[in-house]
Write an enzyme that holds these catalytic residues in place. Structure first.
Site, PDB file in Angstrom:
ATOM      1  CB  ALA A 108      31.686   1.673  59.456  1.00 45.06           C
ATOM      2  CG  PHE A 109      33.163   2.011  64.577  1.00 44.45           C
ATOM      3  CD1 PHE A 109      35.124   2.326  64.594  1.00 44.45           C
ATOM      4  CD2 PHE A 109      33.197   2.855  66.268  1.00 44.45           C
ATOM      5  CE1 PHE A 109      36.071   3.166  64.314  1.00 44.45           C
ATOM      6  CE2 PHE A 109      34.560   4.002  66.444  1.00 44.45           C
ATOM      7  CZ  PHE A 109      35.286   3.995  65.213  1.00 44.45           C
ATOM      8  CE  LYS A 110      34.385   7.040  62.704  1.00 47.87           C
ATOM      9  NZ  LYS A 110      35.129   6.241  62.156  1.00 47.87           N
ATOM     10  CG  ASP A 111      25.845   2.383  61.509  1.00 45.67           C
ATOM     11  OD1 ASP A 111      26.319   3.534  60.835  1.00 45.67           O
ATOM     12  OD2 ASP A 111      26.730   1.621  61.187  1.00 45.67           O
ATOM     13  CG  LEU A 114      27.717   8.530  64.573  1.00 50.13           C
ATOM     14  CD1 LEU A 114      28.638   8.724  63.214  1.00 50.13           C
ATOM     15  CD2 LEU A 114      26.526  10.099  64.935  1.00 50.13           C
TER      16      LEU A 114
END
Ligand SMILES: *Cc1c(COP(=O)(O)O)cnc(C)c1O
Length: 450
Positions: A108-111, A114
């Site tokens: 997911a784009f949150k990688d 994060l």
């Protein structure tokens, strides 16, 4: 570069302090004191590989890190992506592109943010010797991305609260099958809101926060927003010249974090044409853009759960600019919204933005139609970006890999969607902890482990 709070009641701080604190002590969100003009750099940056572009961009903001340290942090952050371009662009037809943001370790784009935040924390701990405890609440993707960004980082202990039984089995496996000793997934009896409320109360206990070195990883952290700016720049450079200046970025949205990052890039002088804010049935932002009134409504769980949000925490950063950088006005707006559940803007300046809303039935339709038309599978969040647009050229941000939502995909197109990194998880042991959703129980659990 110094960082100020949207609420204007604390002094400006350094990049490292803004990142370590997450939320400003006055309850506001950090922003750069002045937004830089990127236009002089665009020529030099246009050919850079992703990590080099990220390093060049952060060089302007992370001015209290030395260049060699910044390079180490950034380089490490993009090694676990499974595509050489990191954020590749797929052309579906003459008017429709996809920016794939799901090639990181949790798909997911949150990688993007994060992975970087984990390395920033590690670098900071190495410098100061102060340990950090990360506490977050998740409805799925944030927790998984945070855990994978922080696992194994020396000096960091991570606690992620999530509603037991209410996230997808694969999302749970991404959090609970890591085998990492410094990670504690906490399944609570209750909803995501219960988890979030308990978490906020823990943060308000300043004595406890200082004792354990508490830090937040949700999307209010400025480093996350800045990390997300980079893929807008990268996409801008990689689009064909004839599309670049005439294309709308379509952003599946919950907390307004992702689209805010793109909008900041535009404000820094990059000639992006505009943005479409694509919501699911939880449409507080769509209603705002249609009517000028920001009004709370109950969350209705959808097949795009990472967008099941009715208070868009990053919207405060947008308000700050929209209100002419008037921090007192921001405080008034936030107070009114908190007290009454709504705020009506008199002259809501949202030039460059449009919006759309997609309900669950339409999401299923879209997944099927996109698959039939292009042979391309979109996840339920990305599907929201394929609803009726303006008719012009659009690039849709693909925020998650479809294999994270196999049931919805199977129901829509009758096909299994799989990914090797998810298959591996199915054979691993689940390690999770159970706590009551009360601040006391959470603090006791954390206190015993840091
Ligand atoms: C978090 C998330 C979103 C929403 O992003 P915001 O920054 O909150 O707007 C959309 N899609 C997926 C898959 C997500 O994980």
């Amino acid at each position: 570069m110094r960082y100020i709070s949207t609420r204007g009641q604390v002094p400006a701080v350094s990049f490292s302090t803004a990142v370590a604190q997450g939320l400003a002590p006055d309850g506001g969100l950090y922003l750069p004191e002045e937004l830089p003009d990127l236009r002089p750099f665009l020529g030099d940056w246009s050919k850079l590989a992703y990590a080099d572009l990220c390093q060049a961009f952060f060089g302007i903001f992370a001015t209290d890190l030395d260049a060699a340290e910044l390079q180490r942090v950034v380089t490490r952050s993009y090694t676990k992506f499974d595509h050489a371009d990191i954020a590749p662009i797929v052309k579906l037809d003459a008017d429709r592109y996809v920016l794939e943001l799901f090639h990181g370790p949790t798909l997911a784009f949150k990688d993007f943010a994060l992975q970087l935040l984990g390395n920033l924390y590690e670098s900071q701990i190495a410098r100061t010797g102060d340990r950090i405890s990360v506490l977050g609440a998740t409805s799925g993707d944030t927790g998984a991305a945070a855990i994978h960004g922080l696992l194994g980082k020396a000096g960091v202990t991570t606690f992620i609260l999530y509603p037991d039984g209410r996230i997808s089995p694969l999302q749970e496996r991404q959090m609970t099958c890591t085998g990492a000793a410094n990670v504690f997934p906490l399944a609570i009896k209750g909803s995501f809101d219960d988890a979030q409320t308990a978490m906020k109360t823990v943060f308000e206990d300043r004595a406890f926060a200082d004792e354990v070195g508490l830090s937040a990883v949700n999307s209010i952290n400025l480093a996350r927003i800045l990390a997300q700016c980079v893929y807008y720049l990268s996409a801008y450079f990689r689009l064909p010249a004839d599309a670049r200046d005439d294309i709308t970025f379509v952003v599946p949205t919950g907390n307004f974090g992702n689209v805010l990052a793109g909008w900041l890039v535009q404000r820094m002088g990059v000639p992006i044409k505009g943005f479409r804010v694509a919501t699911n049935q939880n449409d507080i932002l769509h209603r705002l853009f249609q009517t000028g009134t920001y009004a709370l409504d109950a969350v209705a769980p959808s097949v795009a759960p990472s967008m099941d949000i009715q208070v868009a925490s990053n919207f405060e950063r947008f308000i700050y600019y929209a209100e002419g950088r008037d921090a007192a006005k921001v405080r008034e707006i936030i107070q009114t919204f908190k007290a009454t559940g709504q705020y009506s803007f008199e002259n809501f300046d949202h030039e460059g933005f449009s919006s759309s809303r997609t309900d669950d039935l339409q999401i299923a339709e879209i997944i099927k139609n996109v698959y039939q038309k292009y042979g391309y599978t979109v996840d339920p969040h990305t599907a929201c970006g394929f609803s009726q647009g303006s008719g012009g050229k659009e690039i849709v941000l693909a925020t998650a890999h479809p294999a994270k939502f196999p049931d919805t995909i199977q129901a829509a197109i009758g096909q299994d969607s799989t990914h090797p990194s998810l298959e591996v998880l199915k054979t691993r042991e689940v390690v999770k902890y159970s706590v009551e959703p009360t601040p006391e129980a959470i603090k006791a659990f954390m206190g015993a482990r840091v």
